[in-house]
Scaffold this active site. Structure first.
Site, PDB file in Angstrom:
ATOM      1  N   CYS A 142    -111.696  50.532  32.885  1.00  0.00           N
ATOM      2  CA  CYS A 142    -110.871  51.362  33.468  1.00  0.00           C
ATOM      3  C   CYS A 142    -109.518  50.310  34.033  1.00  0.00           C
ATOM      4  O   CYS A 142    -109.676  49.497  34.477  1.00  0.00           O
ATOM      5  CB  CYS A 142    -111.355  52.049  34.456  1.00  0.00           C
ATOM      6  SG  CYS A 142    -110.712  53.289  35.463  1.00  0.00           S
ATOM      7  N   HIS A 177    -113.624  60.643  30.905  1.00  0.00           N
ATOM      8  CA  HIS A 177    -113.253  59.638  31.828  1.00  0.00           C
ATOM      9  C   HIS A 177    -112.169  59.862  32.500  1.00  0.00           C
ATOM     10  O   HIS A 177    -111.960  59.907  33.685  1.00  0.00           O
ATOM     11  CB  HIS A 177    -113.146  58.301  30.711  1.00  0.00           C
ATOM     12  CG  HIS A 177    -112.553  57.158  31.789  1.00  0.00           C
ATOM     13  ND1 HIS A 177    -113.562  56.032  31.955  1.00  0.00           N
ATOM     14  CD2 HIS A 177    -111.576  56.847  32.122  1.00  0.00           C
ATOM     15  CE1 HIS A 177    -112.970  55.151  32.617  1.00  0.00           C
ATOM     16  NE2 HIS A 177    -111.672  55.416  32.912  1.00  0.00           N
ATOM     17  N   GLU A 178    -111.079  60.260  31.832  1.00  0.00           N
ATOM     18  CA  GLU A 178    -109.879  60.622  32.466  1.00  0.00           C
ATOM     19  C   GLU A 178    -109.998  61.843  33.243  1.00  0.00           C
ATOM     20  O   GLU A 178    -109.475  61.870  34.531  1.00  0.00           O
ATOM     21  CB  GLU A 178    -108.536  60.969  31.506  1.00  0.00           C
ATOM     22  CG  GLU A 178    -108.286  59.738  30.708  1.00  0.00           C
ATOM     23  CD  GLU A 178    -108.019  58.526  31.598  1.00  0.00           C
ATOM     24  OE1 GLU A 178    -107.495  58.387  32.697  1.00  0.00           O
ATOM     25  OE2 GLU A 178    -108.324  57.389  31.193  1.00  0.00           O
TER      26      GLU A 178
END
Length: 176
Positions: free
Chosen positions: A103, A145-146
């Protein structure tokens, strides 16, 4: 436009649920400029996805630009630059698979996270039109994830075995 600063783990914006982009702002010059800044920032950082909260813009807005082919994540299917405004994610198949995630807001680390591998995302595009995509595999992982950034979550919150958290250098050196 401009490369913006990516905020890091510990910044309070990353732990807050982002509010929706107001309908009146969709298609505006200000939103277009923000998206351009996000694209510039994403490309400068070498990532494949970026959520607005990561540049300290608390909005339900995220982008993914994933070229297909071999990558540090293995062989992946392409997802051309896509802007997701006010996305809603629905799991279509609860079967999970794990990937080593990194990330831009948690630089230098990777962690093994298991996520559902088939999802549907409903969102508004930059023209104000409702859109829907069904994604599977690593593309589903990236989208989730986003999306987590819009919910105030980081991938490290989802690591079930903390022995599967490593610095990038050790991840590469020991082929974890």
């Amino acid at each position: 436009m401009a490369v913006r600063t990516i905020i890091r783990m510990g910044h309070p914006t990353l732990r807050q649920r982002a509010p929706e982009v107001p309908p009146a702002d969709i298609g505006s010059a200000a939103l277009s400029a923000l998206v351009e800044d996000m694209v510039d920032t994403l490309h400068d950082a070498g990532g494949i996805g970026l959520a607005a909260p990561q540049i300290d813009e608390p909005l339900r807005l995220m982008i993914i630009d994933m070229p297909g082919g071999p990558s540090r994540y293995g062989e992946i299917e392409a997802l051309p630059l896509t802007v997701f405004i006010n996305p809603k994610v629905k799991v279509l198949d609860a079967s999970t698979a794990g990937h080593w995630e990194g990330c831009l807001s948690v630089p230098g680390l990777r962690g093994y996270v298991e996520r559902p591998q088939k999802v549907q995302v409903d969102f508004i595009d930059m023209a104000g039109q409702a859109q829907q995509l069904i994604l599977d595999g690593f593309r589903a992982t990236c989208l989730q994830h986003e999306f987590d950034h819009l919910e105030g979550r980081l991938y490290i919150d989802l690591i079930q075995d903390t022995r599967k958290l490593a610095y990038d250098e050790e991840y590469t050196r020991y082929e974890l």
